[in-house]
Design a protein around this motif. Structure first.
Motif, PDB file in Angstrom:
ATOM      1  N   MET A  59       0.834  -1.188   0.000  1.00 37.61           N
ATOM      2  CA  MET A  59       0.000   0.000   0.000  1.00 37.61           C
ATOM      3  C   MET A  59       0.879   1.253   0.000  1.00 37.61           C
ATOM      4  SD  MET A  59      -3.039  -1.032   2.632  1.00 37.61           S
ATOM      5  CE  MET A  59      -4.086  -2.462   2.298  1.00 37.61           C
ATOM      6  N   TRP A  60       0.294   2.384  -0.447  1.00 36.70           N
ATOM      7  CA  TRP A  60       1.072   3.600  -0.625  1.00 36.70           C
ATOM      8  C   TRP A  60       1.694   4.089   0.677  1.00 36.70           C
ATOM      9  CZ3 TRP A  60      -0.143   7.910   2.153  1.00 36.70           C
ATOM     10  CH2 TRP A  60      -1.416   7.960   2.748  1.00 36.70           C
ATOM     11  N   TYR A  61       0.975   3.896   1.807  1.00 38.43           N
ATOM     12  CA  TYR A  61       1.500   4.414   3.063  1.00 38.43           C
ATOM     13  C   TYR A  61       2.617   3.543   3.628  1.00 38.43           C
ATOM     14  CZ  TYR A  61      -1.946   1.049   4.840  1.00 38.43           C
ATOM     15  OH  TYR A  61      -2.698  -0.085   5.070  1.00 38.43           O
ATOM     16  N   GLU A  62       2.900   2.400   2.998  1.00 34.90           N
ATOM     17  CA  GLU A  62       4.007   1.545   3.421  1.00 34.90           C
ATOM     18  C   GLU A  62       5.276   1.818   2.612  1.00 34.90           C
ATOM     19  OE1 GLU A  62       2.569  -2.423   3.084  1.00 34.90           O
ATOM     20  OE2 GLU A  62       1.601  -2.390   5.051  1.00 34.90           O
ATOM     21  N   GLY A  63       5.156   2.635   1.544  1.00 31.92           N
ATOM     22  CA  GLY A  63       6.313   2.967   0.731  1.00 31.92           C
ATOM     23  C   GLY A  63       6.636   1.903  -0.291  1.00 31.92           C
ATOM     24  N   PHE A  64       7.519   2.249  -1.197  1.00 33.81           N
ATOM     25  CA  PHE A  64       7.883   1.317  -2.268  1.00 33.81           C
ATOM     26  C   PHE A  64       8.567   0.054  -1.752  1.00 33.81           C
ATOM     27  CE2 PHE A  64       8.164   5.175  -5.248  1.00 33.81           C
ATOM     28  CZ  PHE A  64       6.831   5.029  -5.626  1.00 33.81           C
ATOM     29  N   LEU A  65       9.335   0.182  -0.664  1.00 36.25           N
ATOM     30  CA  LEU A  65      10.091  -0.972  -0.176  1.00 36.25           C
ATOM     31  C   LEU A  65       9.242  -1.926   0.655  1.00 36.25           C
ATOM     32  CD1 LEU A  65      13.491   0.690   0.853  1.00 36.25           C
ATOM     33  CD2 LEU A  65      12.902  -0.468  -1.283  1.00 36.25           C
ATOM     34  N   GLY A  66       8.231  -1.413   1.349  1.00 34.94           N
ATOM     35  CA  GLY A  66       7.372  -2.269   2.155  1.00 34.94           C
ATOM     36  C   GLY A  66       8.124  -3.060   3.211  1.00 34.94           C
ATOM     37  N   LEU A  67       9.035  -2.409   3.917  1.00 33.46           N
ATOM     38  CA  LEU A  67       9.887  -3.098   4.885  1.00 33.46           C
ATOM     39  C   LEU A  67       9.156  -3.375   6.185  1.00 33.46           C
ATOM     40  CD1 LEU A  67      13.208  -1.072   4.453  1.00 33.46           C
ATOM     41  CD2 LEU A  67      12.596  -3.246   3.386  1.00 33.46           C
ATOM     42  N   SER A  68       9.625  -4.405   6.879  1.00 37.56           N
ATOM     43  CA  SER A  68       9.118  -4.698   8.213  1.00 37.56           C
ATOM     44  C   SER A  68       9.680  -3.661   9.184  1.00 37.56           C
ATOM     45  CB  SER A  68       9.567  -6.091   8.653  1.00 37.56           C
ATOM     46  OG  SER A  68      10.971  -6.134   8.839  1.00 37.56           O
ATOM     47  N   ALA A  82      15.435  18.523   1.990  1.00 35.17           N
ATOM     48  CA  ALA A  82      14.068  18.409   1.477  1.00 35.17           C
ATOM     49  C   ALA A  82      13.956  17.217   0.528  1.00 35.17           C
ATOM     50  CB  ALA A  82      13.665  19.698   0.765  1.00 35.17           C
ATOM     51  N   ILE A  83      14.951  17.055  -0.334  1.00 29.46           N
ATOM     52  CA  ILE A  83      14.974  15.897  -1.238  1.00 29.46           C
ATOM     53  C   ILE A  83      15.040  14.603  -0.440  1.00 29.46           C
ATOM     54  CG2 ILE A  83      16.350  14.702  -2.974  1.00 29.46           C
ATOM     55  CD1 ILE A  83      17.128  17.462  -4.075  1.00 29.46           C
ATOM     56  N   MET A  84      15.855  14.605   0.631  1.00 30.34           N
ATOM     57  CA  MET A  84      15.963  13.413   1.471  1.00 30.34           C
ATOM     58  C   MET A  84      14.621  13.082   2.101  1.00 30.34           C
ATOM     59  SD  MET A  84      18.480  11.284   2.442  1.00 30.34           S
ATOM     60  CE  MET A  84      17.429   9.880   2.209  1.00 30.34           C
ATOM     61  N   GLY A  85      13.857  14.099   2.492  1.00 28.26           N
ATOM     62  CA  GLY A  85      12.525  13.869   3.060  1.00 28.26           C
ATOM     63  C   GLY A  85      11.596  13.211   2.060  1.00 28.26           C
ATOM     64  N   VAL A  86      11.638  13.673   0.818  1.00 25.45           N
ATOM     65  CA  VAL A  86      10.797  13.073  -0.225  1.00 25.45           C
ATOM     66  C   VAL A  86      11.212  11.632  -0.479  1.00 25.45           C
ATOM     67  CG1 VAL A  86      10.158  13.195  -2.665  1.00 25.45           C
ATOM     68  CG2 VAL A  86      10.301  15.297  -1.300  1.00 25.45           C
ATOM     69  N   ILE A  87      12.520  11.389  -0.538  1.00 23.89           N
ATOM     70  CA  ILE A  87      13.017  10.023  -0.755  1.00 23.89           C
ATOM     71  C   ILE A  87      12.550   9.098   0.360  1.00 23.89           C
ATOM     72  CG2 ILE A  87      15.102   8.595  -0.827  1.00 23.89           C
ATOM     73  CD1 ILE A  87      16.506  10.945  -2.220  1.00 23.89           C
ATOM     74  N   ASP A  88      12.647   9.551   1.608  1.00 24.48           N
ATOM     75  CA  ASP A  88      12.220   8.722   2.740  1.00 24.48           C
ATOM     76  C   ASP A  88      10.725   8.416   2.671  1.00 24.48           C
ATOM     77  OD1 ASP A  88      14.751   8.559   3.806  1.00 24.48           O
ATOM     78  OD2 ASP A  88      14.489  10.207   5.216  1.00 24.48           O
ATOM     79  N   LEU A  89       9.939   9.403   2.295  1.00 26.72           N
ATOM     80  CA  LEU A  89       8.488   9.179   2.164  1.00 26.72           C
ATOM     81  C   LEU A  89       8.186   8.165   1.066  1.00 26.72           C
ATOM     82  CD1 LEU A  89       6.998  12.770   2.575  1.00 26.72           C
ATOM     83  CD2 LEU A  89       6.516  10.788   4.026  1.00 26.72           C
ATOM     84  N   LEU A  90       8.870   8.267  -0.048  1.00 29.70           N
ATOM     85  CA  LEU A  90       8.623   7.348  -1.161  1.00 29.70           C
ATOM     86  C   LEU A  90       9.068   5.928  -0.828  1.00 29.70           C
ATOM     87  CD1 LEU A  90       9.703   9.580  -4.187  1.00 29.70           C
ATOM     88  CD2 LEU A  90       7.371   8.945  -3.513  1.00 29.70           C
ATOM     89  N   LEU A  91      10.201   5.805  -0.165  1.00 29.68           N
ATOM     90  CA  LEU A  91      10.742   4.468   0.121  1.00 29.68           C
ATOM     91  C   LEU A  91      10.050   3.784   1.290  1.00 29.68           C
ATOM     92  CD1 LEU A  91      14.593   5.026  -0.300  1.00 29.68           C
ATOM     93  CD2 LEU A  91      13.017   3.994  -1.931  1.00 29.68           C
ATOM     94  N   PHE A  92       9.728   4.559   2.333  1.00 27.77           N
ATOM     95  CA  PHE A  92       9.255   3.944   3.571  1.00 27.77           C
ATOM     96  C   PHE A  92       7.805   4.271   3.915  1.00 27.77           C
ATOM     97  CE2 PHE A  92      13.816   5.086   4.097  1.00 27.77           C
ATOM     98  CZ  PHE A  92      14.336   3.808   3.956  1.00 27.77           C
TER      99      PHE A  92
END
Length: 395
Positions: free
Chosen positions: A1-10, A139-149
């Motif tokens: 799901m989108w709120y879990e991010g692309f990686l979907g990590l535990s 700011a870019i790091m924040g976007v990356i973290d949101l997308l990944l996690f």
């Protein structure tokens, strides 16, 4: 799901990834900013240097010139009003709570950057991206973290942003000048927080660093561990780093009994180790011996006597000086070894620019120590004669 991010990590995987990313930031600070840029104790591969510049822009909003200049000024003006972040001057609470603010305030001082920021990157990307848009990276790091996690990425990003202000600006710059142990009596209050430099990449060994600021290796004792040095060895293995300088090694040649120019230069080179040996071999046993002799009414004045009698004099307050004076009034032997300790230190302060004067002063000091009648002092004088710039096999 989108709120879990692309990686979907535990959850535990996210913890591991967060620690890994913050660790990369720590290595960037200790290896690139600190040991390479500020002190030039090693050289780094151009690609590795740029990786660290980019990563630190993403995770700290710091640029190389500002960090380098502020740290160099800290060493040049340590524990004075001009020190950017001295807990001795500004107060421990202030440095712990406002370490990042102190950094930003000093970064806005153009004189600091002009005087202490030399030989730092000044290429197109530094001028037009890293320096011009310092907050864009985080700011870019924040976007990356949101997308990944996913949504938890906000928390991960916050941890990344706090990591250096808390551990480096707060703990190292604050507690590293207030608590811990000291291997060497350098002229400032720097301490080693713990002997295992893991969480902050070796920066925990702050007293060692202030004693030998140009050393790429921060550990000195056999039981100390510097994780930043371990990474430098890995980089060196892959030819990504080349060590330029480490702390000098004190060579001793058993049986060497003559004081010559080689001995004088070796003593100057290893003066901090030698004074640490003086504390261990002369001050400590004599304090123990004299403590058994003094009257019970003044025994409390000998509390922490070994530490006080070996402490850098500029770090002693009036109460400490009074306690030392009381001890010396009740023990002629302690008075002798204390005065001899100060006299030994003055030799390299006054004669380091002239080797022949230094050799003559050391010979006089050794002669007086041998005539003192204090066995531990005589043994130490004999040990001084064995120092050499070269190991025994090459003498």
């Amino acid at each position: 799901m989108w709120y879990e991010g692309f990686l979907g990590l535990s959850p535990w995987s996210m913890v591991a990834v967060t620690l890994l990313m913050t660790h990369v930031t720590i290595i960037g600070v200790t290896v690139y900013l600190h040991r390479y840029s500020a002190h030039r104790s090693l050289e780094l591969n151009a690609g590795l240097k740029h990786f660290f510049r980019f990563w630190l822009w993403l995770t700290t909003a710091q640029n190389t010139r500002e960090w380098t200049a502020i740290h160099r000024k800290h060493h040049a003006k340590c524990e004075t009003e001009d020190d950017p972040h001295s807990p001795v001057v500004k107060g421990l609470s202030t440095v712990l709570r406002k370490g990042a603010e102190l950094y930003r305030a000093e970064a806005e001082n153009p004189e600091t950057l002009r005087i202490y920021g030399k030989n730092c990157p000044d290429d197109w990307i530094e001028r037009n991206l890293y320096t011009r848009f310092p907050l864009l990276g985080v700011a870019i790091m924040g976007v990356i973290d949101l997308l990944l996690f996913g949504t938890i990425g906000i928390t991960i990003w916050a941890i990344q942003m706090m990591w250096i202000p808390v551990w480096a600006a707060g703990v190292v710059n604050g507690l590293g000048h207030a608590i811990g142990y000291r291997n060497f009596e350098c002229r400032d209050a720097a301490t080693n927080l713990v002997p295992w430099g893991i969480l902050i990449g070796g920066e925990e060994l702050h007293n060692n660093h202030h004693t030998y600021p140009n050393s790429a290796k921060l550990s000195v004792k056999k039981w100390e561990f510097d994780l930043g040095w371990a990474w430098i060895q890995v980089f060196s293995f892959f030819r990504l780093a080349k060590v330029q300088r480490v702390a000098p090694i004190a060579h001793r040649v058993e049986g060497k009994g003559n004081l010559d120019m080689d001995t004088a230069m070796a003593i100057l080179n290893n003066r901090f180790q030698i004074m640490a040996q003086y504390r261990k071999l002369v001050i400590a046993p004599l304090v123990k011996q004299e403590l058994e002799k003094v009257d019970h009414s003044v025994r409390h004045q000998f509390h922490r006597a070994k530490r006080l009698l070996s402490r850098e004099t500029s770090l002693l307050d009036e109460k400490h000086h009074m306690r030392i004076q009381t001890m010396l009034e009740h023990s002629q032997a302690l008075k002798v070894i204390y005065e001899k300790r100060l006299a030994l230190q003055q030799i390299w302060v006054k004669t380091s620019s002239n080797g022949h004067d230094m050799l003559a002063a050391i010979k006089d000091w050794v002669h007086e120590a041998e005539a003192s009648g204090i066995q531990s002092l005589r043994d130490f004088a004999d040990q001084l004669k064995t120092y050499s710039l070269r190991p025994a096999a090459s003498v």
